[in-house]
Structure formats: structure tokens, C-alpha cells
Design a protein around this motif. Structure first.
Motif, short mmCIF file in Angstrom:
data_model
loop_
_atom_site.label_atom_id
_atom_site.label_comp_id
_atom_site.label_asym_id
_atom_site.label_seq_id
_atom_site.Cartn_x
_atom_site.Cartn_y
_atom_site.Cartn_z
N LYS A 1 0.83 -1.20 0.00
CA LYS A 1 0.00 0.00 0.00
C LYS A 1 0.87 1.26 0.00
O LYS A 1 0.63 2.20 -0.75
CB LYS A 1 -0.91 -0.02 1.23
CG LYS A 1 -2.06 0.94 1.19
CD LYS A 1 -2.98 0.69 2.38
CE LYS A 1 -4.18 1.58 2.33
NZ LYS A 1 -5.06 1.38 3.47
N LEU A 2 1.91 1.25 0.83
CA LEU A 2 2.82 2.39 0.90
C LEU A 2 3.57 2.56 -0.42
O LEU A 2 3.74 3.68 -0.92
CB LEU A 2 3.82 2.21 2.05
CG LEU A 2 4.85 3.31 2.21
CD1 LEU A 2 4.17 4.63 2.55
CD2 LEU A 2 5.85 2.95 3.28
N GLN A 3 3.99 1.45 -1.02
CA GLN A 3 4.70 1.51 -2.30
C GLN A 3 3.80 2.09 -3.39
O GLN A 3 4.24 2.89 -4.20
CB GLN A 3 5.19 0.11 -2.70
CG GLN A 3 6.10 0.09 -3.90
CD GLN A 3 7.41 0.84 -3.66
OE1 GLN A 3 7.96 0.81 -2.58
NE2 GLN A 3 7.89 1.53 -4.67
N LYS B 1 1.33 4.16 -2.94
CA LYS B 1 1.19 5.59 -2.68
C LYS B 1 2.44 6.34 -3.12
O LYS B 1 2.37 7.43 -3.68
CB LYS B 1 0.93 5.86 -1.19
CG LYS B 1 -0.49 5.63 -0.77
CD LYS B 1 -0.70 6.09 0.66
CE LYS B 1 -2.13 5.91 1.08
NZ LYS B 1 -2.35 6.38 2.46
N LYS B 2 3.62 5.75 -2.85
CA LYS B 2 4.88 6.39 -3.25
C LYS B 2 4.95 6.52 -4.77
O LYS B 2 5.40 7.54 -5.30
CB LYS B 2 6.07 5.58 -2.73
CG LYS B 2 6.42 5.91 -1.31
CD LYS B 2 7.47 5.03 -0.69
CE LYS B 2 8.70 4.76 -1.47
NZ LYS B 2 9.71 4.00 -0.72
N MET C 1 2.37 9.34 -5.92
CA MET C 1 2.50 10.74 -5.50
C MET C 1 3.49 11.51 -6.36
O MET C 1 4.41 10.96 -6.96
CB MET C 1 2.91 10.81 -4.03
CG MET C 1 4.32 10.43 -3.74
SD MET C 1 4.57 10.47 -2.00
CE MET C 1 6.12 9.61 -1.90
N THR D 1 4.85 10.24 9.67
CA THR D 1 4.27 8.95 9.29
C THR D 1 5.16 8.31 8.23
O THR D 1 6.07 8.96 7.70
CB THR D 1 2.86 9.14 8.71
OG1 THR D 1 2.96 9.92 7.52
CG2 THR D 1 1.94 9.81 9.71
N ALA D 2 4.90 7.08 7.92
CA ALA D 2 5.70 6.37 6.90
C ALA D 2 5.56 7.07 5.56
O ALA D 2 6.53 7.19 4.80
CB ALA D 2 5.25 4.92 6.81
N LEU D 3 4.37 7.56 5.24
CA LEU D 3 4.15 8.24 3.97
C LEU D 3 4.91 9.56 3.91
O LEU D 3 5.53 9.89 2.89
CB LEU D 3 2.66 8.49 3.76
CG LEU D 3 2.28 9.13 2.43
CD1 LEU D 3 2.71 8.24 1.27
CD2 LEU D 3 0.79 9.38 2.36
N ALA E 1 8.49 8.85 3.29
CA ALA E 1 8.71 8.48 1.89
C ALA E 1 8.73 9.71 1.01
O ALA E 1 9.57 9.83 0.11
CB ALA E 1 7.61 7.52 1.44
N LYS E 2 7.81 10.66 1.26
CA LYS E 2 7.80 11.89 0.48
C LYS E 2 9.08 12.68 0.67
O LYS E 2 9.65 13.21 -0.28
CB LYS E 2 6.60 12.76 0.89
CG LYS E 2 5.29 12.31 0.34
CD LYS E 2 4.19 13.28 0.72
CE LYS E 2 2.85 12.82 0.16
NZ LYS E 2 1.77 13.73 0.54
N GLN F 1 11.88 11.01 -1.19
CA GLN F 1 11.77 11.23 -2.63
C GLN F 1 12.20 12.65 -2.99
O GLN F 1 12.88 12.86 -3.98
CB GLN F 1 10.32 10.99 -3.08
CG GLN F 1 10.17 10.96 -4.57
CD GLN F 1 8.74 10.73 -5.00
OE1 GLN F 1 7.81 11.24 -4.37
NE2 GLN F 1 8.54 9.97 -6.05
#
Length: 81
Positions: free
Chosen positions: A31-33, A35-36, A39, A66-68, A71-72, A75
């Protein structure tokens, strides 16, 4: 020996729990991947008011990332290089 204390039952339950936890972790990672991948990094430079945390009394508290959000940030750092 009672059913609850049976070694084979406990072992099967333990293995089942391990499999379930592993599946949940993989699902969350997928799910996180997703979203990454979806985005886009916004380079407009706009900043939300109060994004740095919030104030309680005289102390300013920082909120945990958060994890998201991590990740942002990762990136965005990759694009700056």
C-alpha cells in the motif's frame, strides 16, 4: 491434558499468527509503495500554516512523521541531488 495446553495446538496457533502478521506487513508495504509511486513532489514552495508542530503552553511539540511523510521526504531529497 487440556485442549488449551496442548503443544500441537499452541504451535499451530503460533505459526498461524506469524503468517497473519507477515501478510499484514506485506499488505502495508504494498500500500505504501503504491502511494509512493502515485504521489508527485510539489515544488511550489507553499507551506501550510502550523505545519511544524503545535504549541502546548510554552513548549512547541513536534509531530512524528508517518511512513508516507518519510517516503515523500526521501523522494524530495533524491530529486534535489
Amino acid at each position: 491434558m487440556s485442549k488449551k495446553n496442548s503443544l500441537s495446538r499452541r504451535k499451530k496457533q503460533y505459526e498461524f499468527d506469524l503468517r497473519r502478521e507477515k501478510a499484514e506487513k506485506e499488505k502495508a508495504a504494498k500500500k505504501l509503495q503504491a502511494k509512493k509511486n502515485k504521489m508527485k513532489v510539489d515544488g511550489s514552495g507553499k507551506k501550510k500554516k502550523g505545519a511544524g508542530g503545535f504549541q502546548v503552553g510554552k513548549r512547541k511539540l513536534k509531530t512524528k512523521l508517518t511512513a508516507l511523510a518519510k517516503a515523500k521526504a526521501a523522494q524530495a531529497m533524491e530529486l534535489d541531488k
